[in-house]
Design a protein around this motif. Structure first.
Motif, PDB file in Angstrom:
ATOM      1  N   SER A 157       0.798  -1.232   0.000  1.00  0.00           N
ATOM      2  CA  SER A 157       0.000   0.000   0.000  1.00  0.00           C
ATOM      3  C   SER A 157       0.829   1.279   0.000  1.00  0.00           C
ATOM      4  O   SER A 157       0.431   2.272   0.588  1.00  0.00           O
ATOM      5  N   THR A 158       1.975   1.276  -0.662  1.00  0.00           N
ATOM      6  CA  THR A 158       2.739   2.503  -0.864  1.00  0.00           C
ATOM      7  C   THR A 158       2.076   3.259  -2.016  1.00  0.00           C
ATOM      8  O   THR A 158       1.785   2.688  -3.062  1.00  0.00           O
ATOM      9  N   ARG A 159       1.835   4.552  -1.824  1.00  0.00           N
ATOM     10  CA  ARG A 159       1.128   5.361  -2.830  1.00  0.00           C
ATOM     11  C   ARG A 159       2.089   5.782  -3.938  1.00  0.00           C
ATOM     12  O   ARG A 159       3.175   6.291  -3.677  1.00  0.00           O
ATOM     13  N   THR A 181      -3.350   7.777  -9.730  1.00  0.00           N
ATOM     14  CA  THR A 181      -2.859   7.309  -8.430  1.00  0.00           C
ATOM     15  C   THR A 181      -3.115   5.818  -8.308  1.00  0.00           C
ATOM     16  O   THR A 181      -4.162   5.322  -8.714  1.00  0.00           O
ATOM     17  N   THR A 182      -2.144   5.098  -7.734  1.00  0.00           N
ATOM     18  CA  THR A 182      -2.313   3.676  -7.462  1.00  0.00           C
ATOM     19  C   THR A 182      -1.524   3.334  -6.206  1.00  0.00           C
ATOM     20  O   THR A 182      -0.812   4.178  -5.660  1.00  0.00           O
ATOM     21  N   TYR A 183      -1.670   2.105  -5.750  1.00  0.00           N
ATOM     22  CA  TYR A 183      -0.961   1.623  -4.559  1.00  0.00           C
ATOM     23  C   TYR A 183      -0.283   0.301  -4.876  1.00  0.00           C
ATOM     24  O   TYR A 183      -0.782  -0.484  -5.678  1.00  0.00           O
ATOM     25  N   THR A 184       0.849   0.050  -4.219  1.00  0.00           N
ATOM     26  CA  THR A 184       1.576  -1.192  -4.452  1.00  0.00           C
ATOM     27  C   THR A 184       0.877  -2.375  -3.803  1.00  0.00           C
ATOM     28  O   THR A 184       0.154  -2.236  -2.820  1.00  0.00           O
ATOM     29  N   PHE A 196       2.906  -2.613  -9.035  1.00  0.00           N
ATOM     30  CA  PHE A 196       1.850  -1.613  -9.205  1.00  0.00           C
ATOM     31  C   PHE A 196       1.497  -1.505 -10.681  1.00  0.00           C
ATOM     32  O   PHE A 196       2.259  -1.919 -11.552  1.00  0.00           O
ATOM     33  N   SER A 225       6.418   7.658   0.290  1.00  0.00           N
ATOM     34  CA  SER A 225       6.729   6.694   1.336  1.00  0.00           C
ATOM     35  C   SER A 225       7.221   7.450   2.562  1.00  0.00           C
ATOM     36  O   SER A 225       8.034   8.366   2.440  1.00  0.00           O
TER      37      SER A 225
END
Length: 95
Positions: A40-42, A51-54, A60, A76
């Motif tokens: 959940s790293t942006r 925008t996405t999250y890992t 991603f 982060s």
């Protein structure tokens, strides 16, 4: 000229954040800290237009990205990641 709508061709950008192995697999003899996970790293393109999250493994995806030059940033609290410039050429687009 015709009044037909233009179909904007786009592509998918996929990637993976990686950390040095000493952070993801710490030696039990040297550290009692758990391994670092990038869950959940942006990640953003162009100051947040996408925008996405890992995922837990650091992968991603950005979907429906148009051609052009895009700036990728990772937000982060634990680590610093350099900004990455990505150029999507028209011939690399999905059909």
């Amino acid at each position: 000229t015709t009044n037909e709508p233009k179909i904007l061709q786009t592509t998918t950008i996929s990637g993976r954040l990686l950390l040095p192995s000493v952070l993801t697999n710490p030696s039990p003899k040297k550290s009692h800290q758990p391994p670092v996970v990038l869950n959940s790293t942006r990640i953003t393109l162009n100051d947040g237009t996408h925008t996405t999250y890992t995922q837990p493994d650091g992968t991603f995806h950005f979907y429906r990205v148009p051609p052009g030059v895009h700036l990728l940033d990772v937000q982060s609290r634990q680590f610093h990641f350099s900004q990455v410039k990505i150029q999507i050429l028209p011939d690399a687009l999905d059909s």
